[in-house]
Structures are given as C-alpha cells and as structure tokens.
Design a protein around this motif. Sequence first.
Motif, PDB file in Angstrom:
ATOM      1  N   ASP A   1     -15.105  -5.935 -14.187  1.00 32.21           N
ATOM      2  CA  ASP A   1     -15.340  -4.662 -13.515  1.00 32.21           C
ATOM      3  C   ASP A   1     -16.842  -4.385 -13.546  1.00 32.21           C
ATOM      4  OD1 ASP A   1     -15.230  -2.190 -12.486  1.00 32.21           O
ATOM      5  OD2 ASP A   1     -13.838  -1.364 -13.960  1.00 32.21           O
TER       6      ASP A   1
ATOM      7  N   TRP B   1     -12.503  11.210  -9.184  1.00 31.31           N
ATOM      8  CA  TRP B   1     -11.588  10.077  -9.302  1.00 31.31           C
ATOM      9  C   TRP B   1     -10.161  10.595  -9.179  1.00 31.31           C
ATOM     10  CZ3 TRP B   1      -7.676   8.375 -12.576  1.00 31.31           C
ATOM     11  CH2 TRP B   1      -7.339   7.032 -12.438  1.00 31.31           C
ATOM     12  N   VAL B   2      -9.397   9.991  -8.322  1.00 30.39           N
ATOM     13  CA  VAL B   2      -7.984  10.315  -8.170  1.00 30.39           C
ATOM     14  C   VAL B   2      -7.226   9.008  -8.302  1.00 30.39           C
ATOM     15  CG1 VAL B   2      -6.289  11.483  -6.743  1.00 30.39           C
ATOM     16  CG2 VAL B   2      -8.689  11.894  -6.348  1.00 30.39           C
TER      17      VAL B   2
ATOM     18  N   LYS C   1      -4.694   6.651  -7.058  1.00 31.49           N
ATOM     19  CA  LYS C   1      -3.913   6.424  -5.843  1.00 31.49           C
ATOM     20  C   LYS C   1      -3.139   5.127  -6.023  1.00 31.49           C
ATOM     21  CE  LYS C   1      -7.176   8.323  -2.566  1.00 31.49           C
ATOM     22  NZ  LYS C   1      -8.113   7.922  -1.531  1.00 31.49           N
TER      23      LYS C   1
ATOM     24  N   ASP D   1      -2.795   2.694  -4.093  1.00 31.29           N
ATOM     25  CA  ASP D   1      -3.441   1.466  -3.634  1.00 31.29           C
ATOM     26  C   ASP D   1      -4.565   1.026  -4.560  1.00 31.29           C
ATOM     27  OD1 ASP D   1      -4.842   3.658  -2.709  1.00 31.29           O
ATOM     28  OD2 ASP D   1      -5.878   2.464  -1.216  1.00 31.29           O
ATOM     29  N   LEU D   2      -4.789   1.791  -5.633  1.00 29.12           N
ATOM     30  CA  LEU D   2      -5.751   1.326  -6.636  1.00 29.12           C
ATOM     31  C   LEU D   2      -5.121   0.290  -7.554  1.00 29.12           C
ATOM     32  CD1 LEU D   2      -7.345   4.679  -7.725  1.00 29.12           C
ATOM     33  CD2 LEU D   2      -8.440   2.899  -6.434  1.00 29.12           C
ATOM     34  N   ASP D   3      -3.807   0.355  -7.700  1.00 29.62           N
ATOM     35  CA  ASP D   3      -3.126  -0.544  -8.625  1.00 29.62           C
ATOM     36  C   ASP D   3      -2.923  -1.899  -7.973  1.00 29.62           C
ATOM     37  OD1 ASP D   3      -2.834   1.481 -10.474  1.00 29.62           O
ATOM     38  OD2 ASP D   3      -1.051   2.217  -9.465  1.00 29.62           O
ATOM     39  N   THR D   4      -3.983  -2.671  -7.921  1.00 30.65           N
ATOM     40  CA  THR D   4      -3.840  -3.975  -7.303  1.00 30.65           C
ATOM     41  C   THR D   4      -3.403  -5.016  -8.310  1.00 30.65           C
ATOM     42  OG1 THR D   4      -6.170  -4.238  -7.636  1.00 30.65           O
ATOM     43  CG2 THR D   4      -5.453  -3.629  -5.435  1.00 30.65           C
TER      44      THR D   4
ATOM     45  N   ARG E   1      -6.108  -4.506 -14.267  1.00 30.46           N
ATOM     46  CA  ARG E   1      -7.247  -3.711 -13.791  1.00 30.46           C
ATOM     47  C   ARG E   1      -7.153  -2.339 -14.437  1.00 30.46           C
ATOM     48  NH1 ARG E   1      -8.371  -1.124  -8.304  1.00 30.46           N
ATOM     49  NH2 ARG E   1     -10.605  -0.951  -8.403  1.00 30.46           N
TER      50      ARG E   1
END
Lengths: 506, 356
Positions: B101, B341-342, B344, B346-349, B353
């Motif tokens: 990251d 920061w929210v 979402k 689609d952040l959980d790829t 992570r």
Amino acid sequence: MPRITSVESPGCPPLRAITTDILGLIKVVEARARPAGVAKVVETWGEPDASRAILVASLADRAVDPVLAVARKNGVVELLNPLNGDALAVVKSSRTDQTVGAVENDPLVALHLFRKHAPDLTTLGTFLACTEKGKASVRSVAKENTVSDSDVGPSSTWEVCNKGTLQFSSVDVGENYAMFGGNGMEVNLWDITSCSKMWSAKSPRANNVGIFTKPWFTAGTFLCKDDHRKIVACTNNHQVRLYDTASQRRPVVSVDFRESPIKAVVGDPDGHTVYIGTGTGDLASFDMRTGKLLGCYVGKCSGSIRSIVRHPDLPLIASCGLDSYLRIWDTNTRQPLSAVYLKQHLTTVVIDSHFSAEESEETKSKQPDSSMVAEAAVRREKKKKKNVLVEEAEEGTQMVDPDDCDAEAVRKDKKKKKKKKKKKKKTVIEDDEETQMVDLDEDDAETVRKAKKKKKNRRVAEDEEGTQMAGLNDSDAEIYAPKRIKSESGERSKGTKKKSKKQQVA
Amino acid sequence: MAREDRKRRQPDGDEAADEGERRGRRDKRPKEEKPAPPLPSEIRNKEKRSEVYAKLKREKKAQKRRLGRERGQAAQRAAELGEEVPEKQVPRTIENTREPDETVCRPDDQELFAGNDADEFNAVLKQVVTPKVLITTCRFNSGRGPAFIKELMQVIPNAQYVNRGTYDLKKIVEYANNREFTSVMVVHTNRREPDALLIINLPEGPTAHFKLSKLVLRKDIKNHGNPTSHKPELVLNNFTTRLGHRVGRMIQSLFPQDPNFRGRRVVTFHNQRDYIFFRHHRYIFEEKEKKIVSKDKKSKGETKTEKQINCRLQECGPRFTLKLLTLQHGTFDTKSGEYEWVHKPDLDTSRRRFFL
C-alpha cells in the motif's frame, strides 16, 4: 461477499497536471510517453505550511506564457509560472481589508485567471476573485512593482450577494460572464465588463407537501463553449439542474443523483455532457439535454471529490479530493487510467494541455526558446484543425491495442446497430421533454408559445450542428446518440495521426 | 482423482515403498492396475467414510508432528556442530502477506510530520489544551448502554456524561463547543445493545463513525480488576497507513498526554485487519522469592532463594471491538458533509487489503 473488481489500467497518455493542497504545496504530476502510462510526481513547489494552505487555483492555459494563480488561506493571491514554479507576483486579495481578522472571516472561495488577457509589457494577468461573503473583484497585476499591491488597467469590485455564503463562481469560455452561487443564495449571472447582474434563478416550486427547500448551490459551470445562456448548477441536496437563462428562471432539467451533496462539476467541450463529483467520492457523467445518467466512474475512490477538470483535447478527466489521490479517467470507457497518491488533502487540480515530449524538455532547460514556442503555436493550429475531425476517434484508438483492434471493430459494429434503435427512443424522449416544459409554464399561454418556439429553434440549431458534424465525420444520422468510436473513422484517424506525428518529427 | 491421491501420499515412508513395488509391477503388466483406495468423499457409507477420514487426518497430523520434530532436531544438531542454524519458518498469515500500500506512513516522510503539525489534534497532543470529553447516547438508551457508558467514563479521564434528551446532535456539538470540550462521544444502542460509536473532534472535526461489536462488560470478565482514577497509559498498535495514523491520533486525543505511571493502568487500542480491539488492564511488577533446590548430593536439603521480578496483568474491562465505517471531514453533518473516507463495497478488492 465483496464484489471483486480488477481493473486493468491501460495507462494514461502524456499529460501534465498541477495539484494544490491544504499544506500550501503545489505538486506537478506528469505522465510521459516513454515509460508509458505511468503518472508520477515530478516536482513539488513550496514549503509545507498550513497557514498558507491553497484554497483555489486557476491556470491560464496558453501555449505561450502560461500563468498559474493560487489563492492562499492568508488572503494572498500568487501568480506563478506553471512551467518552473517561479513566483511572478504576490498580491493581497483586497486592498480595503488590511486587518488580519478580515481575511480569516472572509476567505477567498473562487478564483479565475483570464486567459484572453495575455501578459504584455505592463500587466502579468487579470483575475476574478470572490470571497465567501460575496465580494467579487476583477484585478490586473502589474509587472514592475510585483511586491506592492497596485493595480493596473481595469479593476472593479462589486457585491454579488448581501446574504448567505458564496460557494462557487464560474466564468464562461468567452470570459464575459460569470456565475455565482452558494448557501442561501440563488444562482446569479453577471456581466463582468459592466459589473451588472443579468439574471438570477428562482427557487423551484414547493413540493406536494408545500415545503420549499432553501437554495444551497455547491457547484456550477457553463454548459456550452459558445453559449453563456445554459448553466448547470448543482445543489447541496444532490440535484443537478440545467438553467436556460434565455427562457426561464426556473430549472429546465433537474436530476437527482444519489444521497450526498455534489461538490464539483465540469462541462465537456461537446456541449452537453457534464461530469459531477460528490461528497462521498462518487463520480458520474450526465447528458444534460435529457438529464440522463451516462454512467458512473467506479474505481476505489473513497473520499470527497473537490475538483474535476476536463482535458481540452484528450478524452480524459482528472479528479482530486480528500482521499489525497489524483485520479485520471478515460471519458469514453469510464475506466481509471492512473491514480497518484499525493499525501495531502487536495483542493484543486488543473491540467496543462500544452504538454508534450518537447515541452517537457523545455521545462527541463527552463528557458523558453522562441523557435520552440513558434513551433508549439504551429502545432496547436494543426491540432485545432484536426481535432474537429478526429478528436474523439483519435484518442479512442490510442487506448486500444493494435491486436484488439479487429475484435473492437466487430463489437462496435454491433453497438452501432443498437445505437440506431436508441436514437429513435431518444427523439421520443425529447418530445417528452418538450411537453414537460410546457407543463412547467402552463400559467400563461404566451410563454408556452415562446418556449415552444425556443425549443424549435434550439432543435433546428442542433440539427444544423448535427449536419455539420455529419459532413465532417462522414457518419450516418446518429449524432444525437453519445458518440463512440467508430471503427472506420478510427482507422482513418490513425493514419492522419501518424502523419501528424511525422510532421512533428520533421 | 485417484491418481492425484496417490501422488499426495507418496512422501510417506511405508507408502512409498509400497508404491515402488506397485510401480514395478505396473511396468511389467500395465493393464492389471490395482485400484487405488477411494477418497473419503467417494465413500457412500457414512460410518465407513468418517472412519477413513479420521484415519487420514490422524496420519496427516502425525506426519506434521514428525516433520516438525525433524526440523527441530536438525536445528539442534546444527547448533551443536557450530554450523549455521536453518532459518525458522514463519507461517504465512493474512497480515504478513498484506497487499503493498502506497499510503503506509514512512518514518522519514517530512510531509507527514508537517501534516501532523497542521492537523486538528495537534493542540491536544502537544499538551496545549487538556482533553475534555462529552459522552452522550442516542435518543433512547437502555439495556447495556448505560452500564457501558459508566465503564467508559472510568476509562477516559475528564469525561462528562450529558443526557441526550431529544436534542439534535448538531445542537449538542454546538453546546460542547461553547463549553470548550475537545471531543464528543456518542454511544448508539440498537435493541438494547450498544452497536455504534461516534467520535467527534471539536471544534472542526473530523468525525469518525465506528461499528461497535463484541462488547463484554466488566462484570462478565473473570477475575477482573477495578481501575483506579489515575491517568492511564495508552498503547496504539499497528496504525500504519495515513488513514490509520489519523484515526490513531484521533483516539490519542481523547486521553491526557501525561500518564500517571504509578497508577499502572494501560488502555490498548490494537488494530488488526482493520478491526480495532480495545482492552483495559492493570499491571503489576512483583518481586518474588523463588526457591531453588540445588541438586548436588552433598548439599542435600539446602535451598537457595533468588529474587525474581514477575509481571502480572489483570484485565479491568470493558472489552470491545471497533471497525471504522466512515471518517467525515468537519463535525457531524449527514446532509452536507464531506467524507475523507467512506467504506464502499468496491473497495474490498481483496481480503489482504487493509485501510488502517
């Protein structure tokens, strides 16, 4: 089960973007042609200092003598050379407020540096600045005594509003008109040259329960390049509104988008698409002729979007905001091209559109060569001519790999067929819109007739435009549908592009 | 399938021999192949299946133990011979195979320190302002909520409880601002169970919204201690990224920055895979006299005493887990707020992570 998206980034074309952040740093991000598609920070200007946080920035994007203006938190407007970061001038935002408290209570919220006032012997540039309490001023900056805050040429100050707080201002492409809006004030349109209010919006009618919503505009832009009468304004209660200042004071089109306030909006050069960014990091594009959502830009964006900018030539937009990433997106495919982590909360992004491989060398040498500049001008001319023809197709094909080309072509043919169907639907929708308009103005018959006339006129104009475009593009009658890359024209454009490249090399 | 199974079993000693024999036979007459034992999942009789499966499992376990023992012996032998000891194997976990990251803070990042000096928590953390916390609840508070708040008040020094009544949260924020509070905490209960925690930093935000789960109150902890009124020490673990750093600083600004070490109280916020675990302990260093019986035959019965320092830990409670849902720029404002920061979907790829 989390939805898994793996987005293959095709990389971004050569590009130069400048971002400003809350620590007062200016960062230059460049994507070069050679390590293809990788955007990274190349330069950082300034020292981290929170009291000198940059609130807004504006770039006079010219091939010769570009100027970047930044407004800082301590009430200072700085003019910089965007090629090497040299400070050209430092100006106090307003001469009347000398006390420190005034600056803190009334910070600058919008800044626009005029592009048409090219720097000459006496002046560096002219900018429009407005403060939170609605004091707008146009000022020119003199070249000689840069440190002292003296004005040269036209300078004027006026009050945009006496109540509410101003949140945005936007200047049209011709730079004669400016619009303002904010919390507790309606959208206003002003003539800059005469400093007079031309038009102001009227709040929409009460809803079925009889409740008025307080006006709270958070972002706005002019829709068309050559028409200052169409305005897109976005509200805090997540509405995107289109105003036609020539016809009525209430919005022509009003669309809701999700649940969070819209914080940034920018228009597309095609004259009907707008890109909006919200407080929760959603980015989407709308077709304002119909008020239809074209699509969302999905890609791990988790913080509020503060600023969006559209590249004038290439089909891409850059967005930045509180998640401290600068993201570059392709507008045709709506895919992210690149994301650069810039460590701070970003406030504004601007794109230097006259950047190419040669110019990067120029910035390295840091001495603008006259022949180089002339060449740039020539190149620009050529580009302009070609852009009309192949702008979209050209860039589209650039993204596509040569191997995939055939497959793409097949797919596109299919799309074409679909689109024809869509086109029919669209005309129906437009008719609907007309009736809607009529509904809106049912009160007096005259306005109805007028509106209809207007509408017709507009349609005729659009048709004309369409035929023009069709003549240029050799395409069939699908102008109304959002344009996608067509295979034949794409290939042709590739040819022309190669030619242009050769010319550049020569 | 069967062939695969055979391959899997090859490294076993006796099996391997058997295998070799079988292969030799196969070379001569490849057509007459002895059918391999079926996989446990292929057996239809449940009793038989579980039997076979248990056997398989036992074998596996034994093999694992044997391999471990062999490794240990090899290491010991190497140490005795003065050779280089083979490296100890580190198990691969989700944390240590975390996706790289770019937002992870580096200690040499000057911009980070400049950003820290400019942020909203700086005044409290530099001890210019002493933290003062207002604790309130959601509109209707019952069940374990009040008990939890009582314990939270003991954890956070200089905390004050204010009845929520029917006030808007924005009004309460205003009230707290006027009384120079530095933070507001809101415990949200749902169905008589605390399920969310909202921390608002004053006067300018940010606002963090946490999901609260796995709450264990003091009385439910076995052998719990009772905390004293000393200022606690604070342990913040694993807040690595820029967002994590910000959340960590926010939590830090709830507590006074000059701990009273005599009180021997520790409050821990441990971040692991984006879950923040809260623990509250008392510790003690004990000097203990340990008797050592010498083994020499001559001095039989003689006992030596050696002083040894023991560290003991006692949990004081409460115990809960937080997960960050949103971090809002500015104070609480759901209608016009901007989010830093929210979370979402689609952040959980990837499950490797993490954001904090």
